[in-house]
Scaffold this motif. Structure first.
Motif, mmCIF file in Angstrom:
data_model
loop_
_atom_site.group_PDB
_atom_site.id
_atom_site.type_symbol
_atom_site.label_atom_id
_atom_site.label_comp_id
_atom_site.label_asym_id
_atom_site.label_seq_id
_atom_site.Cartn_x
_atom_site.Cartn_y
_atom_site.Cartn_z
ATOM 1 N N VAL A 122 0.829 -1.261 0.042
ATOM 2 C CA VAL A 122 -0.002 0.136 0.003
ATOM 3 C C VAL A 122 0.794 1.296 -0.015
ATOM 4 O O VAL A 122 2.051 0.945 0.466
ATOM 5 N N PHE A 123 0.360 2.540 -0.447
ATOM 6 C CA PHE A 123 1.014 3.520 -0.554
ATOM 7 C C PHE A 123 0.310 4.644 0.308
ATOM 8 O O PHE A 123 -0.693 4.811 0.093
ATOM 9 N N ALA A 124 1.300 5.452 0.763
ATOM 10 C CA ALA A 124 1.065 6.921 1.314
ATOM 11 C C ALA A 124 -0.106 7.821 0.591
ATOM 12 O O ALA A 124 0.207 7.709 -0.626
ATOM 13 N N GLY A 125 -0.919 8.341 1.073
ATOM 14 C CA GLY A 125 -1.689 9.172 0.554
ATOM 15 C C GLY A 125 -3.035 8.769 -0.313
ATOM 16 O O GLY A 125 -3.928 9.150 -0.716
ATOM 17 N N THR A 126 -2.867 7.133 -0.284
ATOM 18 C CA THR A 126 -4.255 6.642 -0.816
ATOM 19 C C THR A 126 -5.151 6.460 0.245
ATOM 20 O O THR A 126 -4.961 6.648 1.161
ATOM 21 N N ILE A 127 -6.439 6.058 -0.136
ATOM 22 C CA ILE A 127 -7.741 6.118 0.821
ATOM 23 C C ILE A 127 -8.262 4.853 0.559
ATOM 24 O O ILE A 127 -8.751 4.238 -0.278
ATOM 25 N N LEU A 128 -8.574 4.241 2.050
ATOM 26 C CA LEU A 128 -9.184 2.814 1.952
ATOM 27 C C LEU A 128 -10.811 3.373 2.090
ATOM 28 O O LEU A 128 -11.218 3.832 2.988
ATOM 29 N N GLU A 129 -11.146 2.855 0.870
ATOM 30 C CA GLU A 129 -12.694 2.794 0.901
ATOM 31 C C GLU A 129 -13.615 2.003 1.753
ATOM 32 O O GLU A 129 -14.769 2.318 2.050
ATOM 33 N N ASN A 130 -13.314 0.862 2.008
ATOM 34 C CA ASN A 130 -13.869 -0.072 2.848
ATOM 35 C C ASN A 130 -12.935 -0.994 3.511
ATOM 36 O O ASN A 130 -11.905 -1.292 2.831
ATOM 37 N N GLY A 131 -13.368 -1.781 4.671
ATOM 38 C CA GLY A 131 -12.634 -2.556 5.545
ATOM 39 C C GLY A 131 -11.722 -1.878 6.310
ATOM 40 O O GLY A 131 -11.770 -0.581 6.490
ATOM 41 N N THR A 132 -10.747 -2.822 7.087
ATOM 42 C CA THR A 132 -10.056 -2.055 8.116
ATOM 43 C C THR A 132 -8.674 -2.942 7.721
ATOM 44 O O THR A 132 -8.751 -4.149 7.869
ATOM 45 N N LEU A 133 -7.473 -2.234 7.670
ATOM 46 C CA LEU A 133 -6.280 -2.655 7.484
ATOM 47 C C LEU A 133 -5.014 -2.354 8.740
ATOM 48 O O LEU A 133 -5.249 -1.541 9.376
ATOM 49 N N GLN A 134 -4.310 -3.342 8.976
ATOM 50 C CA GLN A 134 -3.358 -3.421 9.727
ATOM 51 C C GLN A 134 -1.865 -3.169 8.922
ATOM 52 O O GLN A 134 -1.887 -4.202 8.133
ATOM 53 N N ILE A 135 -1.207 -2.457 8.956
ATOM 54 C CA ILE A 135 -0.106 -2.550 7.837
ATOM 55 C C ILE A 135 1.556 -2.332 8.722
ATOM 56 O O ILE A 135 1.153 -1.497 9.806
ATOM 57 N N ARG A 136 2.259 -2.716 8.083
ATOM 58 C CA ARG A 136 3.565 -2.524 8.645
ATOM 59 C C ARG A 136 4.256 -1.448 7.650
ATOM 60 O O ARG A 136 4.472 -1.523 6.633
ATOM 61 N N ALA A 137 4.990 -0.429 8.511
ATOM 62 C CA ALA A 137 5.519 0.794 7.984
ATOM 63 C C ALA A 137 6.742 0.369 7.335
ATOM 64 O O ALA A 137 7.706 -0.093 7.965
ATOM 65 N N ASP A 138 6.879 0.658 5.894
ATOM 66 C CA ASP A 138 8.083 0.144 4.939
ATOM 67 C C ASP A 138 9.006 1.295 4.746
ATOM 68 O O ASP A 138 10.159 1.399 4.810
ATOM 69 N N ARG A 139 8.243 2.517 4.360
ATOM 70 C CA ARG A 139 8.891 3.860 4.054
ATOM 71 C C ARG A 139 7.944 4.852 4.597
ATOM 72 O O ARG A 139 6.721 4.878 4.557
#
Length: 617
Positions: free
Chosen positions: A174-191
């Protein structure tokens, strides 16, 4: 500027409404002083660095008009000049809207997992690599990262220019600045921070819009001798005619305001259009070079093709059900792209423990499965295993290879059981995109690949390419590119930005696919952020339109000055105020002409179609 405008209005009302000449003169004197002050300051600053700018011309002209007591002319000239400067600044700011919109999209906060396991809102700059973040429905992804828990759909328009949401699940990027339209995510920060793809896009667009093209550098050099030339012309006219007002009028009419603003507006508008459509043009020099390209070289895998091999043809020999389970069991332990294609084809199938696996370099795998010797690989491995092949089998192998397939042959205890032909799939719509490139004037479309010549020839034939060259290493591609350049061709190279970095760097225009990977952004001149080839015709058409737009604005600007100067010598109606009004009109014309690029769409592409759908929705 506002005070000058009010004073000018008061002066005209006093003169024409009440016949009060005294108020008329006072109003215009004050307006002239207020108007010329900021212009004179700019002129003085230019002279300090030994530059005779347009401000110098206007300052001398206004002082001259003031000294001959032509207060009306001096006030109107300063007002129009300031109005033109305001219009230029406002226009450049509006054409830089791409940066503004991107900046506004930048995430400011993140929900970070704390030591107690709870998620708390923190400033995005307090996020470090490796942190676990939560993104909720409607929220912005704060960093570049990898999904560790959850699934949902993300709108990646800010990165790729594509409006359709993209499904994300565990291990998805996933990329910074994009928008999650549905659901819930947990992400690991890479950059994080400025190192994210989004941060680099903003930086690149800012740098690109501030860069100068060959046309702009020409105008800078032109103004260095043009302005003194106008001063000399005005002085010569005054010497021979003894007409101060005529000399001052020449100074005013010689101001090339539209010339100064015309090219930057075109440049910034073109780059802004590209940024909104998922195309990063890294500078106005890139626009000039790209618009002249006559040859485009393509890497095959991941560029003309999808980059994910799939089973295209499949045949079994005799009772092969058990053999297919053995095949799946062996391939399940491999991370090779062909293994993934095999597993995808076989689907949910019974698995067996695999023993004594032996990888044969350039051939395949030999393993013990459920007490049976299983050999999986190409024809070379079958020959090494001394497998006796029937005439039918050899004909099948030959036919599959002619079809551009890589062979996966399965033999159990010396008996042929299955044959799979695997090949990379052509990108959907790529043929139409290539035809659009030809329609835009590209003469040569050439594929360069490390694959075997037969496979490359098939791709070239299907897509209607000019030439096809296979069995090439990265250095071979670079050498071929140099040969074309030595022949005088202007060459663009389209690659994935990783293995093809040498060619991307050597090409007149390097065009990177790859969803904005770091290598692609740094190496290339143009980045197709969504790896969608449909953006390439749009990018080429946009650069051609931008280059033509720059030329149009130069013609408009220079033509206006020539017409005005001719009118001074060959007509009786021309004066300073009329001349400055025409100048500001020409500035407005070049601005409007340049801003047309913000709405540019290449006819017949999916960019135009998508936008049409949005309009009618």
């Amino acid at each position: 500027m506002t005070k000058s405008r009010i004073l000018i209005v008061i002066g005209f009302i006093a003169h024409f409404g009440f016949g009060n000449t005294q108020v008329f003169n006072i109003a215009f004197i004050i307006a002239s002083i207020l108007g010329v002050a900021p212009i004179a300051i700019q002129a003085f600053g230019a002279l300090k660095v030994k530059v005779i700018s347009i401000d110098v011309l206007v300052t001398i002209a206004v002082i001259g008009a003031f000294l001959i007591q032509n207060y009306e002319e001096s006030a109107i000239v300063t007002f129009l000049f300031l109005f033109g400067s305001w219009l230029e600044a406002r226009t450049l700011n509006s054409t830089r809207s791409a940066i503004k919109e991107l900046t506004e999209m930048a995430p400011e906060v993140a929900f970070k997992q704390m030591e107690n396991g709870e998620f708390e809102e923190v400033d995005v700059w307090d996020v470090d690599e490796g942190d676990i973040l939560q993104v909720r429905t409607g929220g912005k992804v704060p960093v570049d990262g990898t999904v560790v828990i959850g699934e949902g759909h993300i709108n990646e328009a800010s990165i790729t220019g594509e409006a359709d949401p993209v499904r994300k699940e565990t291990d998805s990027e996933v990329f910074a600045g994009t928008i999650l339209e549905n659901g819930t995510l947990q992400i690991r920060a890479d950059r994080v921070g400025e190192d994210t793809t989004f941060g680099k896009i903003i930086e690149l667009v800012e740098e690109a819009q501030d860069s100068k093209s060959e046309a702009e550098r020409f105008i800078d050099q032109f103004s260095q001798w043009y302005t003194p030339a106008v001063l000399v012309l005005a002085f010569i006219v005054w010497i021979f005619s003894q007409n101060v007002e005529l000399a001052i009028t020449i100074l005013v009419l010689g101001c090339p305001g539209a010339l100064v603003i015309g090219v930057p507006v075109s440049n910034v508008a073109g780059i802004g259009n590209g940024a909104k459509n998922g195309v990063l043009l890294k500078g106005s020099e890139v626009i000039q070079d790209f618009s002249k390209v006559d040859t485009i070289l393509f890497d095959k895998t991941g560029t003309l093709t999808v980059g994910n091999p799939e089973v295209a043809e499949f045949k079994t020999y005799g009772d092969a059900d058990q053999a297919l389970s053995y095949l799946a069991s062996v391939e399940n332990e491999s991370d090779h792209p062909l293994a993934k294609a095999v597993l995808s084809q076989l689907g949910d199938i019974e698995m067996y423990p695999v023993d004594e696996t032996n990888v044969v370099k350039g051939g395949g795998i030999v393993a013990e499965v459920d007490g049976h010797r299983v050999a999986i690989g190409n024809v070379a491995l079958m020959e090494k295993e001394n497998i006796q092949l029937t005439k039918e089998a050899r004909e099948d192998f030959e036919a599959y290879e002619k079809g551009g397939n890589s062979l996966v042959i399965t033999v159990v205890d010396g008996e042929l059981k299955a044959l799979m032909g695997i090949r990379d799939q052509i990108r959907p719509g790529i043929k139409q995109d290539l035809q659009a490139m030809k329609a835009l004037g590209v003469k040569n479309l050439i594929v360069l690949s490390g694959d075997n010549q037969g496979t490359v020839d098939l791709v070239a034939e299907e897509l209607g390419l000019t030439e096809a060259h296979g069995n090439l290493l990265p250095e071979d591609k670079a050498d071929y590119l140099k040969e074309l350049q030595a022949q005088g061709q202007i060459v663009a190279f389209v690659g994935d930005g990783v293995n093809d970095s040498p060619s991307l760097a050597l090409a007149d225009i390097g065009i990177a696919m790859g969803s904005g990977t770091d290598v692609a952004i740094e190496t290339s001149d143009v980045v197709l952020m969504n790896s969608n080839m449909s953006r390439l015709p749009h990018a080429l058409g946009l650069t051609k339109a931008t280059a033509n737009n720059m030329k149009q604005n130069i013609v408009i600007a220079v033509g206006t000055v020539l017409v005005l100067l001719a009118a001074v010598f060959f007509s009786d109606w021309m004066n300073m105020s009329i001349g400055m009004l025409v100048h500001e009109g020409s500035i407005l014309v070049v601005i409007l002409n340049g801003m047309r690029l913000l709405r540019y769409r290449l006819k017949g592409t999916d960019v135009e179609t998508a936008n049409a759908k949005e309009v009618h929705a």
